[in-house]
Design a protein around this motif. Structure first.
Motif, short mmCIF file in Angstrom:
data_model
loop_
_atom_site.label_atom_id
_atom_site.label_comp_id
_atom_site.label_asym_id
_atom_site.label_seq_id
_atom_site.Cartn_x
_atom_site.Cartn_y
_atom_site.Cartn_z
N GLY A 1 -27.18 35.74 -16.68
CA GLY A 1 -27.16 36.96 -17.48
C GLY A 1 -28.51 37.67 -17.39
O GLY A 1 -29.03 37.90 -16.29
N GLU A 2 -29.09 37.97 -18.54
CA GLU A 2 -30.40 38.60 -18.56
C GLU A 2 -31.54 37.59 -18.69
O GLU A 2 -32.71 37.96 -18.77
CB GLU A 2 -30.48 39.60 -19.73
CG GLU A 2 -29.52 40.77 -19.58
CD GLU A 2 -29.69 41.78 -20.69
OE1 GLU A 2 -30.48 41.53 -21.62
OE2 GLU A 2 -29.03 42.84 -20.62
N GLY A 3 -31.17 36.30 -18.70
CA GLY A 3 -32.18 35.26 -18.81
C GLY A 3 -32.09 34.28 -17.67
O GLY A 3 -31.69 34.62 -16.55
N VAL A 4 -32.49 33.04 -17.94
CA VAL A 4 -32.45 31.98 -16.93
C VAL A 4 -31.88 30.71 -17.57
O VAL A 4 -31.82 30.60 -18.80
CB VAL A 4 -33.85 31.67 -16.36
CG1 VAL A 4 -34.44 32.88 -15.66
CG2 VAL A 4 -34.79 31.17 -17.46
N GLU A 5 -31.45 29.79 -16.72
CA GLU A 5 -30.99 28.49 -17.18
C GLU A 5 -31.67 27.42 -16.35
O GLU A 5 -31.65 27.46 -15.12
CB GLU A 5 -29.47 28.37 -17.06
CG GLU A 5 -28.93 27.06 -17.63
CD GLU A 5 -27.42 26.99 -17.56
OE1 GLU A 5 -26.77 27.24 -18.59
OE2 GLU A 5 -26.90 26.70 -16.46
N ILE A 6 -32.29 26.47 -17.03
CA ILE A 6 -33.03 25.39 -16.37
C ILE A 6 -32.21 24.12 -16.47
O ILE A 6 -31.71 23.77 -17.55
CB ILE A 6 -34.41 25.19 -17.03
CG1 ILE A 6 -35.23 26.48 -16.90
CG2 ILE A 6 -35.15 24.02 -16.41
CD1 ILE A 6 -36.34 26.59 -17.90
#
Length: 443
Positions: free
Chosen positions: A130-135
């Motif tokens: 989306g507008e962020g990240v996933e770690i």
């Protein structure tokens, strides 16, 4: 309104310094997740050891973790050791304790909420979501964030090819170094500050064997001078690189002839170095790395006076021998390792036997040889690219990571040694502290 979520990957000095500066922003403090694969958050690899013989190579008065309190570490140190400790070179392990406590203090200031979350785990992937990240962690757990910062610290040293055929001890493996017999010879590959630390560890016991330390040019770190009046170095940015370096040498020579320490010419240049470095073309940067880096390192990254004096004593007595040149081959010879060494500028080869070989070449920022799953994934997916020099990641002036096309993503930043190719000065605490403060404001 939901708070900004910032994930910091790496809980060494770089990541901890950024977390401290974010926690000092009062009501503007975001939700911070600090991810660290090791047992302790704060010390990292550089300050996580326990050997009291390993000293910092910066005086205490320039080692605060926070830009807001420049004397924080020297005051902390003085309370524990008594007297004015501002000009001392403290044990590295003690600094690791200070960094961890500084984070606790910054966290404790938020009595009304807990904005910092500590996560122990190994980050193996990062993807846009989306507008962020996933770690993603090695455990399979995922951590969502609006922005992420790569503060990966110093990666492991790469074993040079000529000695890769034999068992090699890593310079950071304290237990293995403690087992090195004192009655046998040992070879250290690399002659920089890492070598200094290892020699100090090996020489704590009386040695009948010889410590050999080898590098291409056989250069060893100079010592810090006593504190003199500050002298500002100059370096003409518009001049060709060779002319600019010649000017720097002339300034240092003039200062020395006046009876003043040349060291402060280099120190006076310190704040301007990132700007000067970024003003060079990629070709000029590569020329500097090929021809001048080893000379720059021994003048810029100096040893504590006590450590340098001990090294000088060991060389004088013959317990430490510095070799120039290269290892041609290394192979098992019974209980020993036979080294074939070629002296720099000569075709003559010498053979000698050692009980152990220790890799002191230091951290490698060559991403092309990285085996870090996270770095490999980011490169493979085109979310990052290596700097043109081969040293770490390519980033913009704000520390924003550039992707494979050269575009900056406002969701991903980098801090610390992994930005060495972009800023050159990015591995020492004073520079990390300043960039952490600037990045906290940007985030």
């Amino acid at each position: 309104m939901s708070r900004l979520r910032i994930a910091i990957i790496g809980g060494g000095v770089s990541g901890t310094a950024l977390a401290v500066h974010l926690l000092l922003r009062g009501a503007q403090t975001p939700d911070v997740t600090l991810i660290e694969r090791g047992r302790r958050i704060g010390p990292g690899l550089a300050y996580g050891g326990s050997d009291q013989a390993h000293l910092l190579n910066v005086r205490a008065n320039n080692l605060s973790i926070s830009d807001h309190k420049p004397d924080d570490f020297s005051r902390w140190l003085s309370k524990r050791k008594g007297g004015d400790q501002s000009k001392t070179f403290a044990p590295r392990a003690l600094y690791g304790r200070y960094v961890a406590e500084a984070l606790q203090r910054a966290e404790g200031a938020h009595w009304f909420r807990r904005p910092l979350k500590r996560v122990r785990g190994d980050a193996v992937a990062l993807r846009r979501e989306g507008e962020g990240v996933e770690i993603t962690l090695a455990s399979g757990k995922t951590i969502p964030a609006d922005k992420a910062v790569l503060a990966l610290g110093n990666p492991a040293a790469i074993v040079p090819e000529p000695i890769s055929s034999v068992e090699v001890i890593d310079a950071w493996d304290a237990a293995a170094i403690a087992r090195v017999p004192s009655n046998s010879d040992v070879l250290l590959v690399g002659t920089g500050l890492t070598m200094v630390d290892v020699v100090l560890s090996l020489s704590k016991r009386p040695r009948s064997g010889t410590i050999y330390a080898l590098s291409h040019r056989g250069l060893t770190p100079h010592a810090h001078a006593d504190i003199p009046p500050a002298v500002q170095g100059t370096l003409a940015q518009s001049a060709p690189l060779s002319a600019a370096l010649s000017e720097l040498r002339n300034v240092a020579r003039g200062v020395h002839e006046r009876g003043e320490p040349w060291q402060h010419v280099v120190d006076g240049l310190r704040k301007a170095t990132p700007t000067l470095w970024r003003g060079l073309t990629s070709e000029q940067q590569l020329r500097f790395l090929r021809h001048a880096r080893s000379y720059w390192d021994i003048h810029r990254h100096r040893a504590a006076p006590e450590a340098a004096a001990r090294i000088a004593d060991l060389r004088k007595t013959g317990k430490l021998r510095i070799l120039r040149g290269e290892v041609v081959s290394a192979g098992a010879a019974g209980r020993y390792i036979q080294i074939v060494h070629r002296q720099r500028g000569s075709m003559v080869r010498h053979r000698f036997d050692v009980a152990n070989v220790i890799n002191c070449t230091g951290a490698s920022q060559n991403l092309a040889r990285s085996r870090d799953p996270l770095v490999m994934q980011l490169l493979s997916d085109g979310l990052v690219r290596a700097h043109a020099t081969g040293l770490g990641l390519d980033v913009n002036d704000d520390g924003g990571v550039l992707d494979a096309r050269g575009a900056a993503d406002t969701r991903l930043f980098a801090l610390g040694p992994i930005t060495q190719g972009a800023f050159w000065e990015s591995t020492a605490v004073p520079e990390i502290r300043a960039r952490a403060a600037a990045l906290a404001a940007i985030l």
